[in-house]
Design an enzyme around this catalytic site. Structure first.
Site, PDB file in Angstrom:
ATOM      1  N   CYS A  12      41.307  32.823  39.359  1.00 20.12           N
ATOM      2  CA  CYS A  12      41.719  34.231  39.335  1.00 20.12           C
ATOM      3  C   CYS A  12      41.949  34.666  40.778  1.00 20.12           C
ATOM      4  O   CYS A  12      42.188  33.823  41.652  1.00 20.12           O
ATOM      5  CB  CYS A  12      40.681  35.100  38.613  1.00 20.12           C
ATOM      6  SG  CYS A  12      39.049  35.123  39.376  1.00 20.12           S
ATOM      7  N   ASN A  15      37.676  35.317  42.332  1.00 18.25           N
ATOM      8  CA  ASN A  15      36.651  34.359  41.880  1.00 18.25           C
ATOM      9  C   ASN A  15      35.270  35.002  41.746  1.00 18.25           C
ATOM     10  O   ASN A  15      34.250  34.353  41.943  1.00 18.25           O
ATOM     11  CB  ASN A  15      36.582  33.130  42.819  1.00 18.25           C
ATOM     12  CG  ASN A  15      35.767  31.963  42.275  1.00 18.25           C
ATOM     13  OD1 ASN A  15      35.177  31.204  43.047  1.00 18.25           O
ATOM     14  ND2 ASN A  15      35.703  31.800  40.985  1.00 18.25           N
ATOM     15  N   CYS A  17      35.048  37.733  39.064  1.00 18.71           N
ATOM     16  CA  CYS A  17      35.020  38.363  37.716  1.00 18.71           C
ATOM     17  C   CYS A  17      35.518  37.390  36.640  1.00 18.71           C
ATOM     18  O   CYS A  17      34.728  36.859  35.862  1.00 18.71           O
ATOM     19  CB  CYS A  17      35.850  39.640  37.687  1.00 18.71           C
ATOM     20  SG  CYS A  17      35.287  40.902  38.853  1.00 18.71           S
ATOM     21  N   ARG A  18      36.841  37.192  36.593  1.00 17.57           N
ATOM     22  CA  ARG A  18      37.400  36.469  35.450  1.00 17.57           C
ATOM     23  C   ARG A  18      37.135  34.967  35.472  1.00 17.57           C
ATOM     24  O   ARG A  18      36.699  34.393  34.460  1.00 17.57           O
ATOM     25  CB  ARG A  18      38.911  36.730  35.370  1.00 17.57           C
ATOM     26  CG  ARG A  18      39.229  38.157  34.996  1.00 17.57           C
ATOM     27  CD  ARG A  18      40.674  38.489  35.252  1.00 17.57           C
ATOM     28  NE  ARG A  18      40.979  38.509  36.678  1.00 17.57           N
ATOM     29  CZ  ARG A  18      42.181  38.657  37.197  1.00 17.57           C
ATOM     30  NH1 ARG A  18      43.220  38.769  36.399  1.00 17.57           N
ATOM     31  NH2 ARG A  18      42.343  38.695  38.502  1.00 17.57           N
ATOM     32  N   SER A  19      37.434  34.294  36.599  1.00 17.39           N
ATOM     33  CA  SER A  19      37.324  32.827  36.561  1.00 17.39           C
ATOM     34  C   SER A  19      35.874  32.326  36.468  1.00 17.39           C
ATOM     35  O   SER A  19      35.635  31.346  35.757  1.00 17.39           O
ATOM     36  CB  SER A  19      38.095  32.163  37.714  1.00 17.39           C
ATOM     37  OG  SER A  19      37.619  32.552  38.968  1.00 17.39           O
ATOM     38  N   ASP A 129      42.747  42.120  34.912  1.00 18.57           N
ATOM     39  CA  ASP A 129      41.790  42.238  36.018  1.00 18.57           C
ATOM     40  C   ASP A 129      40.841  43.418  35.744  1.00 18.57           C
ATOM     41  O   ASP A 129      41.293  44.556  35.643  1.00 18.57           O
ATOM     42  CB  ASP A 129      42.607  42.482  37.301  1.00 18.57           C
ATOM     43  CG  ASP A 129      41.728  42.590  38.530  1.00 18.57           C
ATOM     44  OD1 ASP A 129      40.488  42.640  38.390  1.00 18.57           O
ATOM     45  OD2 ASP A 129      42.296  42.637  39.639  1.00 18.57           O
TER      46      ASP A 129
HETATM   47  P1  4NP Z   1      38.776  38.554  39.749  1.00 15.72           P
HETATM   48  O1  4NP Z   1      38.675  40.145  40.007  1.00 15.72           O
HETATM   49  O2  4NP Z   1      40.116  38.135  40.314  1.00 15.72           O
HETATM   50  O3  4NP Z   1      38.724  38.452  38.279  1.00 15.72           O
HETATM   51  O4  4NP Z   1      37.602  37.933  40.466  1.00 15.72           O
HETATM   52  C1  4NP Z   1      38.857  40.734  41.253  1.00 15.72           C
HETATM   53  C2  4NP Z   1      37.831  40.711  42.174  1.00 15.72           C
HETATM   54  C3  4NP Z   1      37.997  41.324  43.393  1.00 15.72           C
HETATM   55  C4  4NP Z   1      39.183  41.982  43.678  1.00 15.72           C
HETATM   56  C5  4NP Z   1      40.207  41.998  42.742  1.00 15.72           C
HETATM   57  C6  4NP Z   1      40.040  41.379  41.532  1.00 15.72           C
HETATM   58  N1  4NP Z   1      39.342  42.655  44.904  1.00 15.72           N
HETATM   59  O5  4NP Z   1      40.396  43.277  45.111  1.00 15.72           O
HETATM   60  O6  4NP Z   1      38.449  42.593  45.769  1.00 15.72           O
END
Ligand code: 4NP
Length: 160
Positions: A12, A15, A17-19, A129
């Site tokens: 993602c 790294n 939340c989703r992955s 997201d």
């Molecule tokens: P992820 O979510 O891609 O699922 O880990 C996010 C985590 C952090 C951010 C964006 C999405 N950020 O902008 O910091």
């Protein structure tokens, strides 16, 4: 002869939340696979904002509610070697799939796909997201990861 695991990297943006949620759900469900599957699982982000950080507390809580502990995971960025180390790299959305396609070294062997290709009935093509979202958005991430994890493991079982 040594049996080689099938290596899957979940990808993602951050790294956190989703992955890591996807990795945790697939590991949890794969542990119950019968016959067993030999898998090596990891996750990474296409961005480096959160390197070294544990999963977002909201992702940890959503996973914990389903009996899945992802607290020991730590964020890292996708690196060039991942494209030769992993058999399959599963992106959470099209933006991250495009980032992988751009970063992919020539002659790398990993197959790049969207994770939700394994959840054709979910009504979603991408895992949204949840970072700026609500607790409900984090629950949906876990729901989508669970559907895709089941589809992925079914396919791997059929192949093995
Ligand atoms: P992820 O979510 O891609 O699922 O880990 C996010 C985590 C952090 C951010 C964006 C999405 N950020 O902008 O910091």
């Amino acid at each position: 002869m040594k049996l080689e695991p099938y290596r899957i990297l979940f990808v993602c943006l951050g790294n956190i939340c989703r992955s890591p949620s996807a990795e945790g759900v697939v590991r949890h469900l794969a542990a119950r696979a019968n016959p067993p599957l030999l898998l090596e699982l990891d996750s990474a982000g296409t961005a480096g904002y959160h390197i070294g950080a544990p999963p977002d507390p909201r992702s940890q809580a959503a996973a914990r509610r389903r009996g899945i502990d992802i607290s020991d995971l730590r964020a890292r960025r996708v690196e060039p070697n991942d494209f030769s180390r992993f058999d399959l790299m599963l992106a959470m959305d099209r933006e991250n799939l495009s980032a992988l396609e751009r970063a992919r070294p020539r002659n790398s062997r990993a197959l790049l796909r969207l994770f939700l290709e394994y959840a054709p009935g979910s009504g979603f093509h991408e895992v949204p997201d949840p970072y700026y979202g609500t607790a409900q958005d984090f629950e949906r991430v876990l729901d989508l990861c669970t559907s895709a994890a089941q589809g992925l493991l079914d396919e791997l079982q059929q192949r093995s």
